[in-house]
Scaffold this active site. Sequence first.
Site, short mmCIF file in Angstrom:
data_model
loop_
_atom_site.label_atom_id
_atom_site.label_comp_id
_atom_site.label_asym_id
_atom_site.label_seq_id
_atom_site.Cartn_x
_atom_site.Cartn_y
_atom_site.Cartn_z
N GLU A 1 0.81 -1.39 -0.11
CA GLU A 1 -0.02 -0.11 -0.14
C GLU A 1 0.91 1.16 0.13
OE1 GLU A 1 -1.65 1.42 3.81
OE2 GLU A 1 -1.63 -0.56 4.58
N CYS B 1 -3.44 -3.35 4.43
CA CYS B 1 -2.24 -4.24 4.86
C CYS B 1 -2.77 -5.68 4.27
CB CYS B 1 -2.33 -4.43 6.46
SG CYS B 1 -2.16 -2.99 6.97
N THR C 1 3.11 3.01 16.28
CA THR C 1 2.65 1.83 15.67
C THR C 1 3.16 1.85 14.05
OG1 THR C 1 0.82 2.57 15.10
CG2 THR C 1 0.83 1.47 16.99
N SER D 1 -10.29 1.66 13.90
CA SER D 1 -9.51 0.47 13.39
C SER D 1 -9.32 -0.66 14.06
CB SER D 1 -8.25 0.98 12.84
OG SER D 1 -7.37 1.15 14.16
N HIS E 1 -2.29 -10.56 11.52
CA HIS E 1 -1.74 -9.39 11.29
C HIS E 1 -1.52 -8.62 12.48
CE1 HIS E 1 -1.32 -5.44 9.51
NE2 HIS E 1 -2.29 -4.79 9.96
N ASN F 1 5.02 -2.56 12.44
CA ASN F 1 4.14 -2.88 11.47
C ASN F 1 4.90 -2.59 10.17
OD1 ASN F 1 1.74 -3.37 10.10
ND2 ASN F 1 0.64 -1.51 10.74
N SER G 1 -7.34 -2.66 6.46
CA SER G 1 -8.41 -1.71 6.54
C SER G 1 -9.03 -1.23 5.34
CB SER G 1 -7.77 -0.29 7.19
OG SER G 1 -7.07 -0.56 8.48
N1 ACO Z 1 2.11 1.73 30.71
C1 ACO Z 1 1.67 0.41 30.28
N2 ACO Z 1 0.62 0.63 29.47
C2 ACO Z 1 -0.07 1.64 28.90
C3 ACO Z 1 0.46 3.10 29.44
C4 ACO Z 1 1.74 2.83 30.43
N3 ACO Z 1 2.15 3.95 30.83
N4 ACO Z 1 0.01 4.05 28.86
C5 ACO Z 1 -1.24 3.41 28.04
N5 ACO Z 1 -1.03 2.05 28.17
C6 ACO Z 1 -1.83 0.99 27.36
C7 ACO Z 1 -3.32 1.45 27.28
O1 ACO Z 1 -3.96 0.83 28.43
C8 ACO Z 1 -3.84 0.57 26.08
O2 ACO Z 1 -3.60 -0.90 26.34
P1 ACO Z 1 -4.85 -1.63 26.04
O3 ACO Z 1 -5.27 -1.78 24.90
O4 ACO Z 1 -4.87 -2.97 26.96
O5 ACO Z 1 -6.25 -0.86 26.99
C9 ACO Z 1 -2.30 0.45 25.16
O6 ACO Z 1 -1.13 1.10 26.16
C10 ACO Z 1 -2.33 1.94 24.21
O7 ACO Z 1 -2.76 3.00 24.84
P2 ACO Z 1 -3.91 4.03 24.08
O8 ACO Z 1 -4.28 5.09 24.95
O9 ACO Z 1 -5.30 3.10 23.89
O10 ACO Z 1 -3.21 4.31 22.90
P3 ACO Z 1 -3.58 5.46 22.12
O11 ACO Z 1 -4.96 5.62 21.88
O12 ACO Z 1 -2.70 6.49 22.13
O13 ACO Z 1 -2.98 5.00 20.47
C11 ACO Z 1 -3.49 3.28 18.75
C12 ACO Z 1 -3.15 3.56 20.30
C13 ACO Z 1 -4.92 3.43 18.66
C14 ACO Z 1 -3.14 1.91 18.52
C15 ACO Z 1 -2.58 4.29 17.77
O14 ACO Z 1 -1.18 3.82 18.08
C16 ACO Z 1 -3.07 4.11 16.59
O15 ACO Z 1 -3.95 4.94 15.94
N6 ACO Z 1 -2.20 3.41 15.58
C17 ACO Z 1 -2.49 3.16 14.03
C18 ACO Z 1 -3.86 2.30 13.91
C19 ACO Z 1 -3.89 0.87 14.08
O16 ACO Z 1 -2.56 0.24 14.07
N7 ACO Z 1 -4.62 0.02 14.07
C20 ACO Z 1 -4.56 -1.32 14.07
C21 ACO Z 1 -5.50 -1.95 12.93
S1 ACO Z 1 -5.31 -1.29 11.36
C22 ACO Z 1 -3.63 -1.20 10.66
O17 ACO Z 1 -3.11 -2.19 10.61
C23 ACO Z 1 -2.98 0.13 10.31
#
Ligand code: ACO
Length: 511
Positions: free
Chosen positions: A139, A171, A213, A262, A301, A387, A420
Amino acid sequence: MLSAVRSATTTVRAAGNQAAGLFAAAKGVARKAGSAEALVGGSRALSHHAPGSTSVGILAASVYVPKRFVEMSELEQVDGARAGKDLTGKYTKGLGQDQMGFVSDVEDINSILMNALDKLLLDYEIDPKEIGRVEVGTETFVDKSKSSKTHLHALLGDNTDIEGATVMNACYGGTAALLNSAAWVESSVWDGRYAVVVTGDIAVYEPGPARPTGGCGAVAFLVGPDAPLAMIPRRHTHSSDVTDFYKPHPMSEYPVVDGKLSQTCYLRALDSAYNGMVDRTAKGSDAVLTLRDMGANWLFHSPYNKLVQQSLRRLHLLDAARFVAHGKPVPESHAALAEWAAALQTPEGVVKSYTDRDLDKILSQVDPAAYADLVADGDWISKRIGNSYAAALHVNTCALIEERGQDLLDQNVMAFSYGSGAIATQFGYTGREPLHGRFSLERMQETLRARDTLDARVKASVDEFEASLSQRESTYGRADFVPLGSQDDVWQGCWRLKQVKADGSRVYDRS
Ligand code: ACO
């Protein structure tokens, strides 16, 4: 060291055996022709397979990873300090990632895919004449028309009779290329030559929560009959229209992403694809199959490892719900999930289950050994490169082969691919001893050597990581430039982007 191992006099096989020589392909290295067994009297037909072949799957595999990486523990410290928050543990424990690979503007998707293919041809002594199809899944685009597949001809000699193009669906492109290639080998038009799947991506996000990520990597698979990792002739797909992650801005390499959406889209697709695959496997019988019945190994994935952990746990919930749906008691091992299994019989319960934090805690107590037993052998590359989008699932396949080799014989490997937009497929492989000896699980295990490569990488500081991403931003979409990145950013002897000419065409050479 890296350059030294790939002199013109070094034989192909010996080069493949050098501990750190993985990406040190040099100009002028002679490629041996394919084995006599594979080619019949100089014709292109394989002697022992007729069209409509069976046990089609992966015969050989290679992985390409960037030379440089950043430590996630350092990235979370720097990001935390900048945001005035303590982010200690967020990227490492929270997202489950150890390191993230990245490239400067001296590499683009075409050079990365060339490196994966180069390594496949070299390490397994494959003559380009043995190849009848090359299909790319990515992609990452640098041109709206000239497909990455066409650039791979730099490695294919004078063979012009090669089907295949570039497939895109976030992906999922690598999986689409794999399914198409396997279908070609099984079809009535197959002429006995191998198919090659080359898949990879540069995953970069703008500064913000998605940036940790990111990652980068590529895989090349040789696909044919009588494979040591043969595809199970059964799968289930979930295809839908969702707007969770997309790239609408041609002058930006960064996607637009709704991270939370996502995650839910991924899990919803997993539900559908897994349940469908289980039903197809049960073939209408009354048996309630569970994830351990389906496969001794599970690959997902992997945008980041926490989602992989959550996916495996979700399969326990889906298994418990299936017992309820069949009017059977939830087994003792899943008793903690009985209430949720009942809730999953309603659409509201399903929706709630995607984000309920209490459920996640309960799930983490069910079959706690499952992750180590079923997943951990295939997760270690992606935890260290991040990723790689279209390649992410397939990088995990390589990790599993390198870790387990012949131990995969007679075992089922379940693979879940998500792209996605969205499309996802639950499919699988079976490890087997081929009838003919050229390719085997053992040979792949010996040849992949991705762990050696990961260990040979160069650690970059967070500042260097960010400088490289800024560099990519400044040249992205432009013409008439020579990349700003250093030659040292690329493995010695590997393909790199040399120049983008004034007309926008791209020139590659080896570093
Ligand atoms: N210590 C340990 N764990 C922590 C801490 C800390 N200090 N702070 C946060 N965490 C944990 C959270 O509890 C969460 O865990 P959980 O999922 O078990 O609840 C995890 O870390 C991530 O924290 P979030 O606050 O949920 O993270 P954020 O919202 O900032 O971003 C996300 C995470 C949404 C994955 C972001 O990185 C993103 O948008 N990535 C791209 C999209 C993606 O990869 N999607 C997946 C499928 S699509 C694809 O492959 C592209």
